[in-house]
Design a protein around this motif. Structure first.
Motif, PDB file in Angstrom:
ATOM      1  N   ARG A 120      35.873  34.994  30.286  1.00 56.56           N
ATOM      2  CA  ARG A 120      37.176  34.784  30.899  1.00 56.56           C
ATOM      3  C   ARG A 120      37.287  35.579  32.184  1.00 56.56           C
ATOM      4  N   SER A 121      38.329  35.291  32.943  1.00 56.80           N
ATOM      5  CA  SER A 121      38.578  35.994  34.192  1.00 56.80           C
ATOM      6  C   SER A 121      39.207  37.363  33.936  1.00 56.80           C
ATOM      7  N   PHE A 122      39.088  38.257  34.918  1.00 59.63           N
ATOM      8  CA  PHE A 122      39.924  39.450  34.923  1.00 59.63           C
ATOM      9  C   PHE A 122      41.366  39.001  35.101  1.00 59.63           C
ATOM     10  N   THR A 123      42.281  39.565  34.332  1.00 61.43           N
ATOM     11  CA  THR A 123      43.696  39.324  34.578  1.00 61.43           C
ATOM     12  C   THR A 123      44.125  40.104  35.820  1.00 61.43           C
ATOM     13  N   ASP A 124      45.310  39.826  36.333  1.00 64.28           N
ATOM     14  CA  ASP A 124      45.815  40.572  37.484  1.00 64.28           C
ATOM     15  C   ASP A 124      45.860  42.064  37.164  1.00 64.28           C
ATOM     16  N   GLN A 125      46.327  42.390  35.966  1.00 62.16           N
ATOM     17  CA  GLN A 125      46.457  43.796  35.575  1.00 62.16           C
ATOM     18  C   GLN A 125      45.089  44.463  35.497  1.00 62.16           C
ATOM     19  N   GLU A 126      44.127  43.784  34.886  1.00 61.61           N
ATOM     20  CA  GLU A 126      42.779  44.347  34.770  1.00 61.61           C
ATOM     21  C   GLU A 126      42.118  44.495  36.136  1.00 61.61           C
ATOM     22  N   ALA A 127      42.275  43.480  36.982  1.00 62.76           N
ATOM     23  CA  ALA A 127      41.666  43.527  38.312  1.00 62.76           C
ATOM     24  C   ALA A 127      42.230  44.689  39.121  1.00 62.76           C
ATOM     25  N   ALA A 128      43.554  44.850  39.081  1.00 62.69           N
ATOM     26  CA  ALA A 128      44.182  45.951  39.815  1.00 62.69           C
ATOM     27  C   ALA A 128      43.707  47.298  39.276  1.00 62.69           C
ATOM     28  N   PHE A 129      43.553  47.388  37.969  1.00 61.37           N
ATOM     29  CA  PHE A 129      43.096  48.624  37.332  1.00 61.37           C
ATOM     30  C   PHE A 129      41.683  48.991  37.789  1.00 61.37           C
ATOM     31  N   VAL A 130      40.779  48.011  37.801  1.00 63.18           N
ATOM     32  CA  VAL A 130      39.396  48.274  38.199  1.00 63.18           C
ATOM     33  C   VAL A 130      39.313  48.605  39.686  1.00 63.18           C
ATOM     34  N   THR A 263      39.975  30.916  39.163  1.00 65.45           N
ATOM     35  CA  THR A 263      41.320  30.868  38.598  1.00 65.45           C
ATOM     36  C   THR A 263      42.370  30.982  39.698  1.00 65.45           C
ATOM     37  N   LEU A 264      42.167  31.931  40.614  1.00 65.72           N
ATOM     38  CA  LEU A 264      43.113  32.123  41.712  1.00 65.72           C
ATOM     39  C   LEU A 264      43.119  30.920  42.650  1.00 65.72           C
TER      40      LEU A 264
END
Length: 322
Positions: A120-130, A263-264
């Motif tokens: 699956r894709s990184f979610t917005d929250q996960e992407a921002a965190f990384v 996804t985006l």
């Protein structure tokens, strides 16, 4: 005087070693592919207890498949990483008149994709965190590769082998150029130039890139045994992302960036053919091969994807429900 019977000389065994060598000489596979396929052939012959390819039957292949199933190997691994190499080498032997038929031709493995196993894709929250965590890293690989992947959808292996001369301007737009001279690319469509997103430029990437002498962009990232920086880069980044607490098995620490950009692209209405040109996927239709993909058009589409708002105090994101 009775006719003298002359014994027919015994046929010389057709060994897997000879077939693998012949296949490799003609196909000229990448070093990593040659290593992995040779290992699979050794595993198969060890299971058989013999090396004569002419003696192999479909029942032998089925027995090997069943043994791997009992060992708990994933169906996709059995199909793509085990049966496929043996089938391909045996088919080369048939095509080159070394064997009469391919005993693996109709031996297959049913692979049903499960939601729990799909990437699956990184979610917005996960992407921002990384990406927020990457800002604090001194190691250039950890600092920049996640950002470049997040806003380009490029493969980690492609990014890790970039050279300073691959950060270029095309029609006045700063880009990353993925060139086979820098290292092997997965497909012909992987050779491309991708505009740098404003988020990457604003984070200071050009200052970093222009401060590196001519040569690899990440010179301290050692090539692996196959001469690829991406091999070690994938391991380093994978361990780092897992160390941040993102342990969901459906999340591929590196490849999920590529899924995220797709996804985006759907979320923000990017033109599908331009999206494929950015990520280096093959053309979908004959019409897609007509005309050129101008950098201004690629940049226009890529910039439809907004910058992420990074948290002031990043906290490990919650794992989405399965």
């Amino acid at each position: 005087m009775p006719a003298v019977s002359v014994p027919t000389p015994a046929a010389k065994p057709v060994t897997f070693e000879d077939l693998s060598a012949g296949w490799a000489a003609e196909k000229r596979p990448a070093a990593k592919t040659l290593y992995e396929w040779s290992r699979v052939v050794r595993q198969f012959t060890a299971f058989l207890g013999r090396t004569d390819a002419a003696s192999v039957t479909p029942d032998d292949l089925i027995a090997w498949k069943e043994a791997m199933i009992r060992e708990g190997r994933r169906p996709k691994t059995i199909r793509d990483a085990k049966l496929a190499p043996v089938r391909a080498i045996l088919q080369w032997a048939v095509d080159n008149r070394r064997l009469k038929e391919n005993p693996a031709a109709r031996v297959s493995m049913d692979v049903k994709s499960k939601v729990a196993e799909s990437i699956r894709s990184f979610t917005d929250q996960e992407a921002a965190f990384v990406l927020k965590a990457a800002l604090a890293e001194a190691n250039p690989v950890l600092r920049w590769v996640p950002w470049l992947c997040a806003y380009s959808g490029a493969r980690v292996s492609e990014v890790c082998q970039l050279r300073t001369q691959d950060v270029v301007q095309v029609d006045g737009i700063w880009c990353l150029r993925f060139d086979p001279e820098a290292g092997p690319l997965k497909t012909a469509s992987s050779e491309r130039a991708v505009p740098l997103h404003l988020a990457v430029l604003d984070s200071g990437f050009l200052t970093f890139a222009q401060g590196i002498p001519s040569g690899p962009l990440f010179p301290k990232l050692k090539p692996d045994v196959f001469g690829k920086r991406g091999g070690n880069g994938t391991k380093v980044l994978g361990r780092w992302v897992r160390g941040l607490g993102l342990t969901d098995e459906r999340l591929a620490p590196n490849h999920s960036w590529r899924h995220r950009l797709k996804t985006l692209g759907r979320r923000h209405g990017l033109a599908p053919d331009l999206m494929d040109a950015i990520t280096g996927h093959g053309r979908r239709t004959v019409a897609d091969s007509y005309g050129e993909y101008e950098m201004s058009a690629l940049y226009r589409e890529l910039m439809k994807i907004p910058m992420l708002n990074l948290p002031e105090r990043p906290e490990a994101p919650c794992v989405p429900d399965r």
